[in-house]
Design a protein around this motif. Structure first.
Motif, PDB file in Angstrom:
ATOM      1  N   CYS A  80       1.028  -1.204   0.036  1.00  0.00           N
ATOM      2  CA  CYS A  80      -0.167  -0.076  -0.152  1.00  0.00           C
ATOM      3  C   CYS A  80       0.923   1.278   0.042  1.00  0.00           C
ATOM      4  CB  CYS A  80      -0.875   0.044   1.146  1.00  0.00           C
ATOM      5  SG  CYS A  80      -2.099  -1.290   1.233  1.00  0.00           S
ATOM      6  N   ALA A  81       0.429   2.318  -0.532  1.00  0.00           N
ATOM      7  CA  ALA A  81       1.145   3.643  -0.620  1.00  0.00           C
ATOM      8  C   ALA A  81       1.186   4.190   0.789  1.00  0.00           C
ATOM      9  CB  ALA A  81       0.587   4.447  -1.628  1.00  0.00           C
ATOM     10  N   GLU A 130       0.386   6.674   3.654  1.00  0.00           N
ATOM     11  CA  GLU A 130      -0.850   7.683   3.691  1.00  0.00           C
ATOM     12  C   GLU A 130      -0.466   8.907   4.484  1.00  0.00           C
ATOM     13  OE1 GLU A 130      -5.371   6.569   3.463  1.00  0.00           O
ATOM     14  OE2 GLU A 130      -5.085   7.316   5.698  1.00  0.00           O
ATOM     15  N   PHE A 135      -8.901  13.411  -1.669  1.00  0.00           N
ATOM     16  CA  PHE A 135      -7.558  12.632  -1.848  1.00  0.00           C
ATOM     17  C   PHE A 135      -7.172  12.929  -3.147  1.00  0.00           C
ATOM     18  CE2 PHE A 135     -11.123  10.194  -3.626  1.00  0.00           C
ATOM     19  CZ  PHE A 135     -10.454   9.479  -4.641  1.00  0.00           C
ATOM     20  N   TYR A 188      -3.322  11.301  -5.182  1.00  0.00           N
ATOM     21  CA  TYR A 188      -1.884  10.625  -5.033  1.00  0.00           C
ATOM     22  C   TYR A 188      -0.681  11.371  -5.709  1.00  0.00           C
ATOM     23  CZ  TYR A 188      -4.571   6.287  -4.013  1.00  0.00           C
ATOM     24  OH  TYR A 188      -5.425   5.605  -3.338  1.00  0.00           O
ATOM     25  N   GLN A 189       0.465  11.266  -4.940  1.00  0.00           N
ATOM     26  CA  GLN A 189       1.723  12.157  -5.477  1.00  0.00           C
ATOM     27  C   GLN A 189       2.833  11.662  -4.670  1.00  0.00           C
ATOM     28  OE1 GLN A 189       1.638  16.408  -4.466  1.00  0.00           O
ATOM     29  NE2 GLN A 189       1.974  16.765  -6.776  1.00  0.00           N
ATOM     30  N   CYS A 215       2.693   8.539  -2.639  1.00  0.00           N
ATOM     31  CA  CYS A 215       2.015   8.676  -1.412  1.00  0.00           C
ATOM     32  C   CYS A 215       0.484   8.882  -1.586  1.00  0.00           C
ATOM     33  CB  CYS A 215       2.581   9.670  -0.531  1.00  0.00           C
ATOM     34  SG  CYS A 215       4.089   9.070  -0.031  1.00  0.00           S
ATOM     35  N   ARG A 216      -0.650   8.416  -0.683  1.00  0.00           N
ATOM     36  CA  ARG A 216      -1.702   8.890  -0.908  1.00  0.00           C
ATOM     37  C   ARG A 216      -1.978   9.959   0.254  1.00  0.00           C
ATOM     38  NH1 ARG A 216      -7.009   7.279   1.424  1.00  0.00           N
ATOM     39  NH2 ARG A 216      -8.495   7.237  -0.237  1.00  0.00           N
ATOM     40  N   VAL A 229      -4.758  12.497   2.183  1.00  0.00           N
ATOM     41  CA  VAL A 229      -6.325  12.492   2.411  1.00  0.00           C
ATOM     42  C   VAL A 229      -6.519  13.246   3.489  1.00  0.00           C
ATOM     43  CG1 VAL A 229      -6.207  10.467   4.002  1.00  0.00           C
ATOM     44  CG2 VAL A 229      -8.336  10.854   2.812  1.00  0.00           C
TER      45      VAL A 229
END
Length: 96
Positions: free
Chosen positions: A47-48, A50, A83, A85-86, A89-90, A92
């Motif tokens: 998972c990325a 967060e 949210f 993604y960059q 990473c996620r 939120v």
């Protein structure tokens, strides 16, 4: 290192340290760009990482320009999260 899948495995101390350094660098960059960081979560399993943000003008600008999206945070449809993604990473934040 982020986003790779392929099952569960035990990570070395060096891999964990490298991931934390990478996430720290991303968090510092985003803070310099006006984002207020609330919490960082790094989990295993492909998972990325967060990064939770406080909702502010920088988040709203990303929504206006189409960089970020809104999604429902719960099944009753009362709470929304922004949210995007960059940098692997996620990101939120809560729209409550």
């Amino acid at each position: 290192m982020f986003g790779s899948s392929g099952g569960w495995r035990q990570y070395t101390a060096g891999e964990i340290a490298a991931a934390l350094i990478d996430v720290s660098a991303v968090a510092l960059k985003m803070a310099r760009e006006g984002f207020a960081i609330q919490k960082i979560s790094v989990t295993q399993g492909g998972c990325a990482p967060e990064i939770q943000l406080f909702n502010n003008d920088a988040c709203q600008q990303l929504l206006r320009t189409g960089v970020a999206s809104l999604g429902w945070a719960d099944s009753d449809g009362l709470h929304r999260n922004g949210f995007f993604y960059q940098h692997g990473c996620r990101f939120v934040w809560s729209e409550r």
